[in-house]
Design a protein around this motif. Structure first.
Motif, PDB file in Angstrom:
ATOM      1  N   THR A 163      55.948  45.544  54.464  1.00  0.00           N
ATOM      2  CA  THR A 163      56.546  45.440  55.807  1.00  0.00           C
ATOM      3  C   THR A 163      57.530  44.276  55.846  1.00  0.00           C
ATOM      4  O   THR A 163      58.720  44.466  56.077  1.00  0.00           O
ATOM      5  N   THR A 164      57.047  43.072  55.644  1.00  0.00           N
ATOM      6  CA  THR A 164      57.913  41.894  55.548  1.00  0.00           C
ATOM      7  C   THR A 164      57.656  41.208  54.211  1.00  0.00           C
ATOM      8  O   THR A 164      56.573  41.324  53.638  1.00  0.00           O
ATOM      9  N   LEU A 165      58.662  40.478  53.734  1.00  0.00           N
ATOM     10  CA  LEU A 165      58.534  39.800  52.448  1.00  0.00           C
ATOM     11  C   LEU A 165      57.755  38.498  52.603  1.00  0.00           C
ATOM     12  O   LEU A 165      57.941  37.751  53.564  1.00  0.00           O
ATOM     13  N   SER A 166      56.906  38.236  51.643  1.00  0.00           N
ATOM     14  CA  SER A 166      56.230  36.941  51.550  1.00  0.00           C
ATOM     15  C   SER A 166      56.147  36.561  50.076  1.00  0.00           C
ATOM     16  O   SER A 166      56.122  37.435  49.203  1.00  0.00           O
ATOM     17  N   ALA A 167      56.133  35.265  49.822  1.00  0.00           N
ATOM     18  CA  ALA A 167      56.218  34.785  48.442  1.00  0.00           C
ATOM     19  C   ALA A 167      54.967  34.028  48.043  1.00  0.00           C
ATOM     20  O   ALA A 167      54.264  33.443  48.879  1.00  0.00           O
ATOM     21  N   ALA A 168      54.717  34.014  46.739  1.00  0.00           N
ATOM     22  CA  ALA A 168      53.584  33.272  46.198  1.00  0.00           C
ATOM     23  C   ALA A 168      53.904  31.782  46.180  1.00  0.00           C
ATOM     24  O   ALA A 168      54.980  31.371  45.736  1.00  0.00           O
ATOM     25  N   GLN A 169      52.970  30.971  46.645  1.00  0.00           N
ATOM     26  CA  GLN A 169      53.151  29.529  46.578  1.00  0.00           C
ATOM     27  C   GLN A 169      53.004  29.042  45.144  1.00  0.00           C
ATOM     28  O   GLN A 169      53.699  28.114  44.719  1.00  0.00           O
ATOM     29  N   HIS A 170      52.119  29.699  44.392  1.00  0.00           N
ATOM     30  CA  HIS A 170      51.902  29.367  42.976  1.00  0.00           C
ATOM     31  C   HIS A 170      52.035  30.660  42.172  1.00  0.00           C
ATOM     32  O   HIS A 170      51.039  31.361  41.946  1.00  0.00           O
ATOM     33  N   PRO A 171      53.241  31.030  41.744  1.00  0.00           N
ATOM     34  CA  PRO A 171      53.478  32.327  41.102  1.00  0.00           C
ATOM     35  C   PRO A 171      52.614  32.582  39.872  1.00  0.00           C
ATOM     36  O   PRO A 171      52.113  33.700  39.694  1.00  0.00           O
ATOM     37  N   ALA A 172      52.435  31.589  39.016  1.00  0.00           N
ATOM     38  CA  ALA A 172      51.669  31.809  37.785  1.00  0.00           C
ATOM     39  C   ALA A 172      50.195  32.053  38.093  1.00  0.00           C
ATOM     40  O   ALA A 172      49.551  32.923  37.482  1.00  0.00           O
ATOM     41  N   ARG A 173      49.644  31.294  39.035  1.00  0.00           N
ATOM     42  CA  ARG A 173      48.252  31.510  39.436  1.00  0.00           C
ATOM     43  C   ARG A 173      48.089  32.920  40.005  1.00  0.00           C
ATOM     44  O   ARG A 173      47.096  33.605  39.731  1.00  0.00           O
ATOM     45  N   TRP A 174      49.060  33.339  40.809  1.00  0.00           N
ATOM     46  CA  TRP A 174      48.998  34.676  41.395  1.00  0.00           C
ATOM     47  C   TRP A 174      49.088  35.743  40.309  1.00  0.00           C
ATOM     48  O   TRP A 174      48.449  36.799  40.400  1.00  0.00           O
ATOM     49  N   PHE A 175      49.847  35.485  39.259  1.00  0.00           N
ATOM     50  CA  PHE A 175      49.958  36.431  38.140  1.00  0.00           C
ATOM     51  C   PHE A 175      48.585  36.714  37.536  1.00  0.00           C
ATOM     52  O   PHE A 175      48.179  37.884  37.395  1.00  0.00           O
ATOM     53  N   VAL A 176      47.862  35.664  37.175  1.00  0.00           N
ATOM     54  CA  VAL A 176      46.575  35.894  36.499  1.00  0.00           C
ATOM     55  C   VAL A 176      45.525  36.420  37.476  1.00  0.00           C
ATOM     56  O   VAL A 176      44.621  37.170  37.084  1.00  0.00           O
ATOM     57  N   SER A 177      45.623  36.049  38.751  1.00  0.00           N
ATOM     58  CA  SER A 177      44.698  36.611  39.745  1.00  0.00           C
ATOM     59  C   SER A 177      44.901  38.115  39.870  1.00  0.00           C
ATOM     60  O   SER A 177      43.934  38.886  39.968  1.00  0.00           O
ATOM     61  N   THR A 178      46.162  38.540  39.849  1.00  0.00           N
ATOM     62  CA  THR A 178      46.452  39.973  39.909  1.00  0.00           C
ATOM     63  C   THR A 178      45.959  40.669  38.651  1.00  0.00           C
ATOM     64  O   THR A 178      45.440  41.805  38.725  1.00  0.00           O
ATOM     65  N   LEU A 179      46.107  40.022  37.502  1.00  0.00           N
ATOM     66  CA  LEU A 179      45.596  40.599  36.253  1.00  0.00           C
ATOM     67  C   LEU A 179      44.081  40.813  36.346  1.00  0.00           C
ATOM     68  O   LEU A 179      43.563  41.869  35.940  1.00  0.00           O
ATOM     69  N   ALA A 180      43.369  39.839  36.896  1.00  0.00           N
ATOM     70  CA  ALA A 180      41.918  39.984  37.062  1.00  0.00           C
ATOM     71  C   ALA A 180      41.592  41.168  37.968  1.00  0.00           C
ATOM     72  O   ALA A 180      40.671  41.957  37.687  1.00  0.00           O
ATOM     73  N   ASP A 181      42.366  41.332  39.024  1.00  0.00           N
ATOM     74  CA  ASP A 181      42.141  42.462  39.929  1.00  0.00           C
ATOM     75  C   ASP A 181      42.411  43.791  39.229  1.00  0.00           C
ATOM     76  O   ASP A 181      41.666  44.776  39.427  1.00  0.00           O
ATOM     77  N   LEU A 182      43.449  43.859  38.426  1.00  0.00           N
ATOM     78  CA  LEU A 182      43.761  45.092  37.698  1.00  0.00           C
ATOM     79  C   LEU A 182      42.652  45.437  36.701  1.00  0.00           C
ATOM     80  O   LEU A 182      42.346  46.626  36.489  1.00  0.00           O
ATOM     81  N   LEU A 183      42.044  44.422  36.115  1.00  0.00           N
ATOM     82  CA  LEU A 183      40.918  44.676  35.212  1.00  0.00           C
ATOM     83  C   LEU A 183      39.721  45.224  35.981  1.00  0.00           C
ATOM     84  O   LEU A 183      39.027  46.151  35.523  1.00  0.00           O
ATOM     85  N   ARG A 184      39.478  44.681  37.153  1.00  0.00           N
ATOM     86  CA  ARG A 184      38.351  45.165  37.970  1.00  0.00           C
ATOM     87  C   ARG A 184      38.555  46.627  38.353  1.00  0.00           C
ATOM     88  O   ARG A 184      37.615  47.435  38.330  1.00  0.00           O
ATOM     89  N   VAL A 185      39.805  46.972  38.750  1.00  0.00           N
ATOM     90  CA  VAL A 185      40.115  48.355  39.101  1.00  0.00           C
ATOM     91  C   VAL A 185      39.832  49.284  37.930  1.00  0.00           C
ATOM     92  O   VAL A 185      39.426  50.450  38.122  1.00  0.00           O
ATOM     93  N   ARG A 186      39.949  48.776  36.719  1.00  0.00           N
ATOM     94  CA  ARG A 186      39.722  49.580  35.513  1.00  0.00           C
ATOM     95  C   ARG A 186      38.281  49.509  35.022  1.00  0.00           C
ATOM     96  O   ARG A 186      37.994  49.936  33.898  1.00  0.00           O
ATOM     97  N   GLY A 187      37.388  48.977  35.866  1.00  0.00           N
ATOM     98  CA  GLY A 187      35.962  49.010  35.556  1.00  0.00           C
ATOM     99  C   GLY A 187      35.427  47.813  34.824  1.00  0.00           C
ATOM    100  O   GLY A 187      34.251  47.801  34.424  1.00  0.00           O
ATOM    101  N   VAL A 188      36.219  46.772  34.612  1.00  0.00           N
ATOM    102  CA  VAL A 188      35.756  45.569  33.932  1.00  0.00           C
ATOM    103  C   VAL A 188      35.082  44.647  34.939  1.00  0.00           C
ATOM    104  O   VAL A 188      35.631  44.410  36.039  1.00  0.00           O
ATOM    105  N   SER A 189      33.930  44.121  34.581  1.00  0.00           N
ATOM    106  CA  SER A 189      33.260  43.123  35.411  1.00  0.00           C
ATOM    107  C   SER A 189      33.905  41.763  35.119  1.00  0.00           C
ATOM    108  O   SER A 189      33.823  41.257  33.993  1.00  0.00           O
TER     109      SER A 189
END
Length: 485
Positions: A252-278
């Motif tokens: 809807t509206t744009l928003s930016a990451a305050q800490h882009p690199a931290r957000w990168f690895v947090s998203t990676l962790a979420d993608l792993l969870r979606v794929r069944g990884v604990s």
């Protein structure tokens, strides 16, 4: 007077003294008369007399440096340059000031109007692209590494994992890529990194997940930019480990990451969870130590394609990230100031006869960037229309930032040019493919009214005018006499 023009004048002066028929062709004559006169010239070779009898035989056997058979081409180019000079001087007389225009035909600058540097806006990306392709291998792929100090045992990875950024500006999730208006979007797929980690047999991941963005500095936006650029997100926050241009919200509206690199690895962790990884990890940001084992990597498209994407879409985040990589590669400084100084030096070395540009950022958002049209056109001419460089230019009514323009214009499909737009600035620089060859040009208008289409209309009229110019031999000069359609 430029060296090439001075040499041409000297050549014509010498020919006038030796060949009265050549002298009869005045540069004030009509283009049609000049073409007919040039086509009629067929006279003996002009040879420099030998200095001594011993040199006579070698002088006669050597190819002459100047033959009168070449005089028609010399006169054709001189007449063409004179005609274009007169025509374009009148054509651009009422443009907003300051402005500049440069035109190259057949590898020669045939017109240069406005010698002083101007604000280029996003046409500045031509400089960033040239520096990147010069200092880096066009086929190189930027690598994001996943390193670990632990092994996978019975499906469990218990330890510390570092994700090390390689300066790839195009890592995106599928949903972010799909949100862009123009499709398809070139990207490095984030999902592939998660898939590759799952493919290693990881079922449980505990310990620490650390982002390493140390390849570039962590200043999120060029410090010379006004705050409104940051607020408007004209570029995302910069990082050597970045995802989705650092944009966290885009539906809807744009928003930016305050800490882009931290957000990168947090998203990676979420993608792993979606794929069944604990996944039960602590997220952190720090530089990876040496001696770690690589367990996965994510590779970008070739650098040439990244540069082309930047030019085609006028991607500010890509431009600023590439500028930092240019600084790292050429001067060991992965920063905006380091990259700007390096890019300025690199492109100036490519064109030592041109006035040095002032480079402050990679995208052209900064109004302190300054360059002449002669420099921009010479840069385009240096690489040529068949190069990786020119391949990325938007095409009128077809691709990129020109996809919605020139739809009913004769330049549709024939104009390949980088666009530039800031308050009071309209710029266009690239190639026009005519019926007989290619015309290379750069037009930058400063002082354009902020409302209305004046800048765009002047670009459209220039493109139509350039399509008329012939690229060929003396006979083609006759077409210059046709009225503007």
């Amino acid at each position: 007077m430029r060296p090439l023009r001075a040499a041409l004048v000297a050549l014509l002066t010498a020919a006038a003294g030796l060949l009265p028929t050549v002298a009869a062709v005045r540069m004030s004559a009509s283009a049609n008369d000049a073409a007919e006169r040039a086509a009629s010239l067929r006279t003996p070779a002009l040879l420099i007399a030998p200095d001594a009898a011993a040199q006579t035989e070698s002088r006669i056997s050597a190819p002459p440096l100047l033959r009168a058979e070449r005089a028609p081409d010399v006169l054709w180019r001189a007449a063409q340059q004179h005609h274009i000079g007169e025509e374009m001087t009148a054509f651009s007389a009422d443009w907003p000031t300051p402005n500049c225009l440069a035109i190259w035909i057949g590898g020669t600058e045939v017109f240069a109007g406005g010698a002083e540097p101007v604000i280029p806006a996003s046409v500045q990306k031509l400089i960033t692209a040239a520096a990147a392709l010069t200092v880096m291998d066009p086929q190189e792929r930027l690598v994001t590494q996943v390193l670990s100090d632990a092994e996978i045992v019975d499906g469990t990875l218990d330890g510390t994992v570092w994700v090390v950024g390689g300066g790839d500006p195009l890592i995106m999730t599928q949903s972010y890529a799909d949100s862009h208006r123009r499709q398809p979007q070139l990207r490095t797929p984030m999902e592939k990194l998660a898939d590759d980690l799952v493919g290693l047999g990881i079922e449980t991941f505990t310990g620490r997940l650390i982002a390493d963005e140390s390849r570039h500095d962590t200043v999120r936006f060029p410090e010379t930019w006004p705050q409104r650029y940051v607020t408007q997100l004209n570029s995302g926050p910069l990082s050597a480990l970045n995802l989705n241009d650092g944009i966290t919200g885009y539906t809807t509206t744009l928003s930016a990451a305050q800490h882009p690199a931290r957000w990168f690895v947090s998203t990676l962790a979420d993608l792993l969870r979606v794929r069944g990884v604990s996944v039960d990890v602590e997220i952190a940001v720090s530089a990876a130590p040496s001696g770690l084992t690589e367990i996965a990597r994510l590779t970008s498209p070739p650098l040439a394609e990244i540069v082309q994407q930047m030019l085609r879409e006028s991607d500010n985040t890509t431009a600023e990230t590439l500028l930092r990589e240019i600084g790292l590669r050429s001067a060991g400084q992965g920063s905006t100031p380091g990259g700007a100084a390096a890019a300025e030096r690199i492109v100036s070395d490519l064109l030592p006869d041109q006035m040095r540009p002032a480079v402050v950022d990679g995208s052209g958002l900064d109004r302190q960037n300054m360059v002449t049209c002669s420099f921009l056109a010479a840069l385009l001419n240096h690489f040529g229309i068949e190069s990786n460089y020119a391949t990325g230019l938007p095409t009128a009514a077809r691709t990129g930032t020109l996809s919605h323009r020139f739809g009913e214009h004769p330049a549709a499909g024939r104009l390949h040019a980088k666009t530039g737009l800031l308050n009071g600035v309209n710029a266009l620089a690239g190639h026009v493919v005519t019926d007989s060859g290619t015309v290379t040009f750069a037009q930058v208008l400063n002082g354009v009214p902020t409302h209305g289409r004046l800048g765009l209309e002047l670009q459209e009229s220039l493109a139509a005018q350039l399509l008329r110019y012939p690229v060929g031999d003396a006979a083609a000069l006759q077409s210059l006499a046709r009225p503007v359609s």
